[in-house]
Design a protein around this motif. Structure first.
Motif, mmCIF file in Angstrom:
data_model
loop_
_atom_site.group_PDB
_atom_site.id
_atom_site.type_symbol
_atom_site.label_atom_id
_atom_site.label_comp_id
_atom_site.label_asym_id
_atom_site.label_seq_id
_atom_site.Cartn_x
_atom_site.Cartn_y
_atom_site.Cartn_z
ATOM 1 N N ARG A 120 0.827 -1.195 0.000
ATOM 2 C CA ARG A 120 0.000 0.000 0.000
ATOM 3 C C ARG A 120 0.867 1.253 0.000
ATOM 4 O O ARG A 120 2.033 1.238 0.411
ATOM 5 C CB ARG A 120 -0.912 0.003 1.227
ATOM 6 N N PHE A 194 -10.243 -7.576 -0.644
ATOM 7 C CA PHE A 194 -10.780 -6.867 -1.806
ATOM 8 C C PHE A 194 -12.299 -7.025 -1.750
ATOM 9 O O PHE A 194 -12.804 -8.155 -1.750
ATOM 10 C CB PHE A 194 -10.238 -7.445 -3.115
ATOM 11 N N TYR A 287 -8.955 -2.655 -0.382
ATOM 12 C CA TYR A 287 -9.625 -1.925 -1.455
ATOM 13 C C TYR A 287 -11.106 -2.287 -1.427
ATOM 14 O O TYR A 287 -11.472 -3.453 -1.223
ATOM 15 C CB TYR A 287 -9.036 -2.279 -2.828
ATOM 16 N N LEU A 305 -10.420 -0.782 -10.347
ATOM 17 C CA LEU A 305 -9.326 -0.374 -9.462
ATOM 18 C C LEU A 305 -8.109 0.067 -10.269
ATOM 19 O O LEU A 305 -7.447 1.058 -9.932
ATOM 20 C CB LEU A 305 -8.952 -1.528 -8.530
ATOM 21 N N LEU A 309 -7.563 3.935 -9.554
ATOM 22 C CA LEU A 309 -6.636 4.038 -8.424
ATOM 23 C C LEU A 309 -5.198 3.796 -8.849
ATOM 24 O O LEU A 309 -4.355 4.680 -8.772
ATOM 25 C CB LEU A 309 -7.043 3.055 -7.317
ATOM 26 N N THR A 315 -5.634 7.178 -4.064
ATOM 27 C CA THR A 315 -6.112 6.382 -2.932
ATOM 28 C C THR A 315 -7.631 6.391 -2.808
ATOM 29 O O THR A 315 -8.192 5.580 -2.069
ATOM 30 C CB THR A 315 -5.523 6.915 -1.610
#
Length: 370
Positions: A120, A194, A287, A305, A309, A315
């Motif tokens: 992350r 997820f 996420y 995603l 992202l 984020t």
């Protein structure tokens, strides 16, 4: 002089036959004449025509009811609409039912080629974040019921806007304030890193199954449908719910997550709990994607995603409303549709204006104006 004249005698045979009972009997049985046969035939034809008209009217009535149920916002009637049936497909091709609104998203082609970040992004601002879990009333020993969001003071609210390395803020889920999950659901969501989350409250709708989901995403993501007790009962009565070995309940790919003891007396407010506080309901999720219960996910979540992202190293991403560019426009829309008490909406907007939130305008040059 005799005024009487002899009547003329016609040589034509009379067309009127005198009734002779013996001519209508044969062997002691009465034989109907030709006119009676014609009457019976005409009556039978009329009966067939009337039955056909009634049958066509019944079919038309059923089709009209199907069209109306597919457009209805009432949960009881919308449950009759099978959007996967041939009838719905035929009506949709004829333009008699409103097609589902679909939002095109420019994403990559193959979810199997998406590279998931190994770690992350580092926290540059807040290093330690915790939440207030005890309501002030409970601490002081009062008999008042704990509030879901706690009794935050104006000073605490002002301080929460100031980003610091270590913060403790009010973020719902105070002890004994409602929105409780079953132990089996708590145990299940701990494994979810997820998440695709959605919610249905007050029995408003039925779960719509995602489409175009890759096998990789099916194994990677948890599809969690948060419901209240009213929706839970409505879903079990109208669709097939299967149960796994751990007593988890599923509708297709959706895992039902029941929230007991709703914190508010209004379903719309309860629906905001999983929508806004997804990170509190599913704290292990790295996420998460939220999709409204009335919408259908038609794009692989990995592609979403990657597009919003990971590609830009962001984020957080939020969809732009297709009609409203400002919170004040949304407030006016809610008042027109009578979705909530108007005085309370006006009070909330007054607070926003007091805190300096301005209405959107082209002069702001923000992305929402594009």
């Amino acid at each position: 002089m005799d005024n009487s004249f002899p009547r003329s005698v016609s040589l034509r045979p009379s067309r009127r036959l005198e009734y002779n009972p013996s001519s209508h009997q044969k062997g002691g049985k009465f034989v109907p004449d030709y006119s009676l046969k014609i009457t019976w035939k005409m009556g039978f034809v009329r009966l067939v025509l009337v039955a056909g008209i009634i049958w066509m009217l019944l079919i038309l009535t059923v089709l009209l009811f199907h069209i109306w149920s597919c457009q209805s916002s009432v949960a009881f009637f919308s449950a009759f609409c099978n959007k996967e049936s041939r009838v719905f497909f035929m009506l949709n091709s004829m333009g008699l039912v409103k097609p589902l609104h679909r939002c095109p998203i420019p994403v990559a082609d193959d979810p199997d080629t998406v590279v998931i970040p190994k770690r992350r992004s580092p926290e540059r601002f807040v290093q330690s974040l915790s939440y207030v879990t005890e309501d002030e009333v409970a601490i002081n020993g009062s008999q008042s019921v704990p509030l879901f969001g706690g009794r935050e003071t104006w000073q605490q609210r002002e301080e929460s806007f100031k980003v610091k390395p270590s913060m403790k803020v009010h973020c719902g889920f105070t002890n004994n304030s409602g929105a409780d999950m079953d132990k089996k659901d708590i145990s299940f969501v701990k494994k979810c890193h997820f998440v695709v989350a959605s919610g249905i409250f007050d029995g408003y709708d039925l779960p719509l199954q995602p489409s175009n989901i890759s096998e990789r995403s099916r194994k990677l993501f948890c599809f969690l449908m948060v419901v209240d007790e009213v929706s839970y009962k409505f879903i079990k009565e109208n669709v097939t719910v299967r149960e796994d070995e751990a007593n988890g309940e599923w509708v297709g790919v959706w895992r039902l997550v029941l929230l007991k003891h709703p914190p508010y007396d209004e379903p719309r407010r309860n629906g905001k709990v999983p929508k806004i506080l997804t990170h509190r309901l599913f704290p292990q999720a790295q996420y998460s994607i939220w999709i409204d219960g009335k919408m259908e996910l038609i794009v692989d979540p990995l592609l979403i995603l990657e597009r919003y992202l990971w590609r830009g190293k962001h984020t957080f991403a939020i969809a732009q409303h297709k009609h409203h560019k400002s919170i004040y426009e949304e407030a006016d829309s809610n008042k027109r549709r009578k979705r909530y008490a108007r005085p309370l909406i006006d009070l909330q907007m007054k607070i926003y204006r007091y805190e300096g939130l301005e209405s959107w305008s082209p002069k702001k040059n923000s992305k929402s104006g594009k």
